[in-house]
Each structure stands twice: as C-alpha cells, then as structure tokens.
Write an enzyme that holds these catalytic residues in place. Structure first.
Site, PDB file in Angstrom:
ATOM      1  CB  CYS A  52     -12.537  18.492 -11.662  1.00  0.00           C
ATOM      2  SG  CYS A  52     -13.418  17.141 -12.456  1.00  0.00           S
ATOM      3  CE1 TYR A 200      -7.705  12.218 -12.637  1.00  0.00           C
ATOM      4  CE2 TYR A 200      -8.151  12.700 -14.944  1.00  0.00           C
ATOM      5  CZ  TYR A 200      -8.114  13.102 -13.617  1.00  0.00           C
ATOM      6  OH  TYR A 200      -8.484  14.375 -13.266  1.00  0.00           O
TER       7      TYR A 200
END
Ligand SMILES: N[C@@H](CCC(=O)N[C@@H](CS)C(=O)NCC(=O)O)C(=O)O
Length: 330
Positions: A52, A200
């Site tokens: 992440c 994203y």
C-alpha cells in the site's frame, strides 16, 4: 458506508458515473504530550500492508526518524499481500484464494494475537464502524483504539510524536519544515488528486470517459514534476528531503511495475519517459535505506495483480519489468 464502498473487497469501488472516489478517513487524532494519546514506549503499533502506497509513507518516516532502532517504540505489523473478500488479513486466505499472496508478519499486538483481519481491530475501536478498513493505522494498545488511519496525518505526527525517546540525531528532524510548508501544501494539492490518487482513478474507472478524464491530468502532473526536477536538484524542493518527496516516492516506485499496466497509466513509463523523475527515484531508493528497505516489489506486485479480479481475472502476476527498478548509474 460510503457510496463507493463494498464490503466484499472486490474492488468494484466506482460510482455509477464510472469514477472511483476514495472515502474520507475516520480516525483523526494524534499522539501528543499531555493529550489523550500521550507518547509512551510499548503502547503504539503501526499496522501496514507492504503493497500500500499510503502505508508505505508511514514506514518510510518511521525509519527516517530512527524509530525502528528503539525497541517497542512503534512495532510494525504486516498483513498478507492479498486484499480478499473480508479485507486485509493477518493470516493467509483459505479456500479459493489459498496459496496466493505474499504472507505478512501477522499480528503480534499484545491481547490481539487472535485477530485474523484488520476489520476486527476497527470493530474493537468502534463497533459501529461501517467504512472500508484501510491501512495504515496507528493503534493505541492502552486505550484499545485507532489513533489515526489517514497517512498524510500519520506522517506529520511522526515528525515529532516520539522525539523524547529518539537518538539525538533524530530529535527535532521534521519532513514538514516551517519554511517550506506553503510550498509543500501547494504541491500536495495537485500531486494527491492527479498522481497519488490519480493512478487509482485511472485504474478503478469503470467507464471509458471516467478513465480518459483522469489519465491526461496524471501525465500532465508527471510532466510538471519532471520540469521541477529538471535543474538536477536532489529533492523536490532542492537540497532538503521533505514529505513531498516521501508522498511522491511511494507512487512513483510502483509506477512501472504496476500502474503502467494494471491501472492503464501507459502513456509512458518513468524509466523511459521521465529521466529527471527517474534520477530522483533512484537517488532516494539506492542512497537511503529508509526508502529501499521499505519497498517490497514482490508484495506490491502480488497485491495489485491478485487482489482486483475485475481488472485481472486470472490473477497472473507479470514478471517484469526487468529489473523492477534500474541500478543507480544507468
Ligand atoms: N486516505 C487513506 C487511504 C488508505 C487506503 O485507501 N488504503 C488502502 C490500501 S492502498 C486500503 O487499506 N484499502 C482496504 C480496502 O479498501 O478494503 C490514507 O492515506 O491513509
């Protein structure tokens, strides 16, 4: 639950208009002397996924500040690389998903060793919590709650939170220095929406229009960063490493390996299309262990390519690019 959230971890996170919208983080306190969460050894824990980019920010600052050298100051707990139906997991998934992923270190927070999912920590902190259960989190094991789950705030707090326990050379070191705050804030304003979250928004778009309206701005911003670094400077604001470098690094180091293919951010790679960004990236990665030690390409690739079956249904992890990051003096 926010309108783009799904509890099944399937990453179908877009709204009806095809746009991905990241949820607001919910736990927003900080570690402060005389505050609710006072600095203490043996009390706080950092929970991360190595894949992440948001959690990666916290791992870098923790190491830059020398917290990794002080036993029990801020131990790290790492989840399995696979983000499955029940969210991040401390144990490998069973059944259909068995065998995928790169195992994490599991959870060793005293009193919570039985917990299998990040969700259980969120439930312990707030039984009414209904949002996605994200990393990073700073866990307060005295109060049994989450101090903060917003990485931009976590990294600011770590600048000073534990200074009293740190070796002399790390006390008072901040990556958000007074004299550069305006410039850092101004840069975060465009880097966050178009680059950090921009990749994203390209990758999780579910309509052509939504994808196209984000991929252009992403590369315009990369062009802008390239220009900023084109005078040969070492860091974004010259000779001083700041949070702006840290925040950009965690996206750029994943770019050629993941975002270029998996998220369709493919006008050009960093290594072939952005010589100055690439020079800056390699400098950080190879010259400072806080960047290299915290970057795990296997977990990064395993996570993205295996956790989003609607983007990559067969969960095949590509082998390249070869190498994952270029050597320093290419
Ligand atoms: N705004 C948050 C975002 C964190 C975030 O979205 N983390 C992702 C991983 S990259 C996550 O944990 N997702 C879990 C899920 O959606 O179930 C931050 O910067 O801390």
């Amino acid at each position: 639950m926010s309108d783009n959230s799904k509890k099944d971890g399937s990453s179908d996170w877009s709204n009806k208009d095809g746009h991905f919208r990241r949820q607001e983080s919910s736990f927003r306190t900080s570690i402060e002397p005389n505050g609710k969460h006072a600095p203490e050894i043996g009390r706080y824990h950092l929970v991360v996924a190595l894949a992440c980019p948001w959690a990666h920010r916290a791992l870098i600052v923790r190491q830059l500040k020398g917290m990794d050298k002080v036993p029990d100051l801020l131990p790290v707990h790492v989840v399995d690389s696979l983000l499955g139906p029940e969210g991040w997991s401390f144990v490998p998934y069973e059944g259909e998903l068995k065998g995928l992923g790169v195992p994490g270190t599991g959870i060793k927070i005293p009193g919570h060793e039985d917990k299998k999912r990040i969700r259980e920590l969120y439930m312990a902190a707030d039984p009414k919590y209904e949002q996605r259960c994200t990393v990073p989190i700073i866990w307060d094991n005295k109060l049994g709650t989450i101090v903060n789950n917003e990485s931009s705030e976590v990294i600011r707090n770590l600048n000073y939170a534990f200074d009293e326990f740190l070796p002399e050379e790390h006390k008072g070191v901040t990556y958000y220095p007074e004299e550069l705050r305006n410039e850092i804030d101004a840069m975060n304003e465009w880097v966050y929406p178009t680059i950090n979250n921009g990749v994203y928004k390209c990758g999780f778009a579910t309509l052509q229009d939504a994808y196209e309206s984000n991929v252009g701005p992403l590369f315009e911003s990369l062009d802008r960063v390239e220009k900023q670094l084109s005078d040969g400077r070492k860091f974004l604001f010259g000779g001083k490493l700041t949070e702006a470098d840290i925040r950009l690094f965690t996206t750029i180091v994943r770019f050629d390996c993941v975002y270029f293919t998996h998220f369709k951010c493919n006008y050009r790679t960093i290594r072939d299309g952005y010589p100055h960004i690439n020079r800056w990236l390699l400098g950080l990665y190879w010259n400072d262990p806080a960047f290299k030690d915290t970057t795990d390409f296997d977990s990064i690739k395993a996570h993205y390519f295996q956790s989003h079956p609607n983007i990559n249904p067969h969960r095949i992890v590509p082998q390249g690019p070869v190498p994952h990051i270029l050597p320093l003096n290419k």
